[in-house]
Write a protein that holds these residues in place. Structure first.
Motif, PDB file in Angstrom:
ATOM      1  N   GLU A  65      16.017  -4.749-154.456  1.00 19.95           N
ATOM      2  CA  GLU A  65      16.179  -3.304-154.324  1.00 19.95           C
ATOM      3  C   GLU A  65      17.281  -2.876-155.277  1.00 19.95           C
ATOM      4  O   GLU A  65      18.392  -3.416-155.231  1.00 19.95           O
ATOM      5  CB  GLU A  65      16.528  -2.929-152.885  1.00 19.95           C
ATOM      6  CG  GLU A  65      16.551  -1.449-152.653  1.00 19.95           C
ATOM      7  CD  GLU A  65      16.720  -1.061-151.193  1.00 19.95           C
ATOM      8  OE1 GLU A  65      17.011   0.127-150.943  1.00 19.95           O
ATOM      9  OE2 GLU A  65      16.566  -1.934-150.308  1.00 19.95           O
ATOM     10  N   VAL A  66      16.959  -1.937-156.151  1.00 23.12           N
ATOM     11  CA  VAL A  66      17.934  -1.428-157.117  1.00 23.12           C
ATOM     12  C   VAL A  66      18.097   0.062-156.859  1.00 23.12           C
ATOM     13  O   VAL A  66      17.139   0.823-156.982  1.00 23.12           O
ATOM     14  CB  VAL A  66      17.495  -1.679-158.576  1.00 23.12           C
ATOM     15  CG1 VAL A  66      18.520  -1.118-159.548  1.00 23.12           C
ATOM     16  CG2 VAL A  66      17.287  -3.175-158.813  1.00 23.12           C
ATOM     17  N   VAL A  91      10.508  -8.895-161.699  1.00 25.63           N
ATOM     18  CA  VAL A  91      11.103  -7.712-161.090  1.00 25.63           C
ATOM     19  C   VAL A  91      10.100  -6.922-160.256  1.00 25.63           C
ATOM     20  O   VAL A  91      10.367  -6.616-159.087  1.00 25.63           O
ATOM     21  CB  VAL A  91      11.752  -6.827-162.177  1.00 25.63           C
ATOM     22  CG1 VAL A  91      12.152  -5.475-161.619  1.00 25.63           C
ATOM     23  CG2 VAL A  91      12.965  -7.543-162.768  1.00 25.63           C
ATOM     24  N   GLU A  92       8.955  -6.574-160.823  1.00 25.59           N
ATOM     25  CA  GLU A  92       8.000  -5.728-160.089  1.00 25.59           C
ATOM     26  C   GLU A  92       7.511  -6.371-158.800  1.00 25.59           C
ATOM     27  O   GLU A  92       7.518  -5.725-157.746  1.00 25.59           O
ATOM     28  CB  GLU A  92       6.850  -5.306-160.993  1.00 25.59           C
ATOM     29  CG  GLU A  92       7.277  -4.248-161.996  1.00 25.59           C
ATOM     30  CD  GLU A  92       6.103  -3.678-162.780  1.00 25.59           C
ATOM     31  OE1 GLU A  92       4.976  -3.665-162.249  1.00 25.59           O
ATOM     32  OE2 GLU A  92       6.340  -3.250-163.912  1.00 25.59           O
ATOM     33  N   PRO A  93       7.087  -7.655-158.825  1.00 26.43           N
ATOM     34  CA  PRO A  93       6.684  -8.269-157.550  1.00 26.43           C
ATOM     35  C   PRO A  93       7.844  -8.344-156.544  1.00 26.43           C
ATOM     36  O   PRO A  93       7.633  -8.124-155.351  1.00 26.43           O
ATOM     37  CB  PRO A  93       6.223  -9.675-157.953  1.00 26.43           C
ATOM     38  CG  PRO A  93       5.896  -9.577-159.402  1.00 26.43           C
ATOM     39  CD  PRO A  93       6.810  -8.532-159.963  1.00 26.43           C
ATOM     40  N   ALA A  94       9.037  -8.616-157.023  1.00 27.03           N
ATOM     41  CA  ALA A  94      10.194  -8.694-156.125  1.00 27.03           C
ATOM     42  C   ALA A  94      10.482  -7.335-155.492  1.00 27.03           C
ATOM     43  O   ALA A  94      10.821  -7.256-154.306  1.00 27.03           O
ATOM     44  CB  ALA A  94      11.415  -9.211-156.873  1.00 27.03           C
ATOM     45  N   LEU A 106      16.948  -8.075-166.236  1.00 29.59           N
ATOM     46  CA  LEU A 106      16.482  -9.026-165.222  1.00 29.59           C
ATOM     47  C   LEU A 106      15.151  -9.638-165.652  1.00 29.59           C
ATOM     48  O   LEU A 106      14.961 -10.856-165.532  1.00 29.59           O
ATOM     49  CB  LEU A 106      16.342  -8.343-163.857  1.00 29.59           C
ATOM     50  CG  LEU A 106      17.621  -7.794-163.214  1.00 29.59           C
ATOM     51  CD1 LEU A 106      17.304  -7.130-161.883  1.00 29.59           C
ATOM     52  CD2 LEU A 106      18.684  -8.861-163.063  1.00 29.59           C
ATOM     53  N   GLU A 107      14.241  -8.814-166.158  1.00 30.23           N
ATOM     54  CA  GLU A 107      12.944  -9.309-166.648  1.00 30.23           C
ATOM     55  C   GLU A 107      13.140 -10.289-167.798  1.00 30.23           C
ATOM     56  O   GLU A 107      12.517 -11.350-167.825  1.00 30.23           O
ATOM     57  CB  GLU A 107      12.068  -8.137-167.131  1.00 30.23           C
ATOM     58  CG  GLU A 107      11.422  -7.341-166.037  1.00 30.23           C
ATOM     59  CD  GLU A 107      10.151  -7.959-165.479  1.00 30.23           C
ATOM     60  OE1 GLU A 107       9.637  -8.949-166.039  1.00 30.23           O
ATOM     61  OE2 GLU A 107       9.668  -7.437-164.463  1.00 30.23           O
ATOM     62  N   ALA A 108      14.010  -9.945-168.741  1.00 23.64           N
ATOM     63  CA  ALA A 108      14.260 -10.801-169.904  1.00 23.64           C
ATOM     64  C   ALA A 108      14.867 -12.132-169.488  1.00 23.64           C
ATOM     65  O   ALA A 108      14.699 -13.137-170.183  1.00 23.64           O
ATOM     66  CB  ALA A 108      15.174 -10.089-170.899  1.00 23.64           C
TER      67      ALA A 108
END
Length: 158
Positions: free
Chosen positions: A82-83, A72-75, A65-67
């Protein structure tokens, strides 16, 4: 239920009113080639993202997702992403309980609305169902019952 003005797309097609899709993939590469545009579109529309993944692939999922350019972290901090791993969703208490899972799905979809998101995009990997897991014999009935729950919501579930 509200009517979405913008279409929800998956694999180059517009998801109509029935937004529950069961997809089968031959590889992780194919899975992400199909799902990443759907996930990214949700981020662009400020939809909630709820993902259920194989615990062995959680870190890889977040890196993918980051790539793809998603923050990701702020979301996650905003509860916009949510994962969860299988044991936090499908296999709580070490077994598949279709009633508990249907309740979780409804909780997630209602919760997205309560958090102010117009739509939740739920992506769930169910490869655990190919294994000899307690309760796995109820998967087909669960998917059938899910088809009675999801029409109450506009959310997209894959």
């Amino acid at each position: 239920m509200s009517i979405q003005t913008k279409p929800v797309r998956l694999a180059g097609s517009v998801m109509d009113r029935s937004r529950h899709v069961c997809a089968f993939f031959n590889s992780k590469e194919e899975e992400y080639r199909v799902l990443l545009p759907f996930i990214k579109e949700g981020f662009e529309e400020n939809h909630k993202a709820f993902h259920i993944v194989d615990p062995a692939h959680r870190a890889e999922h977040l890196r993918t997702l980051e790539a793809a350019g998603l923050e990701v972290e702020p979301a996650q901090a905003q509860r916009r992403l949510e994962v969860r791993v299988w044991e936090e969703a499908y296999l709580r208490e070490g077994r598949f309980d279709q009633n508990a899972m249907l309740a979780l799905i409804e909780e997630v979809l209602k919760g997205g609305k309560e958090q102010g998101f117009t739509l939740t995009r739920l992506v769930a990997n169910m490869e655990w169902a190919l294994e000899d897991r307690p309760g796995v014999e109820d998967v087909v009935e669960y998917e059938t019952r899910l088809n009675y729950v999801l029409p109450k919501y506009d959310d997209a579930v894959c």
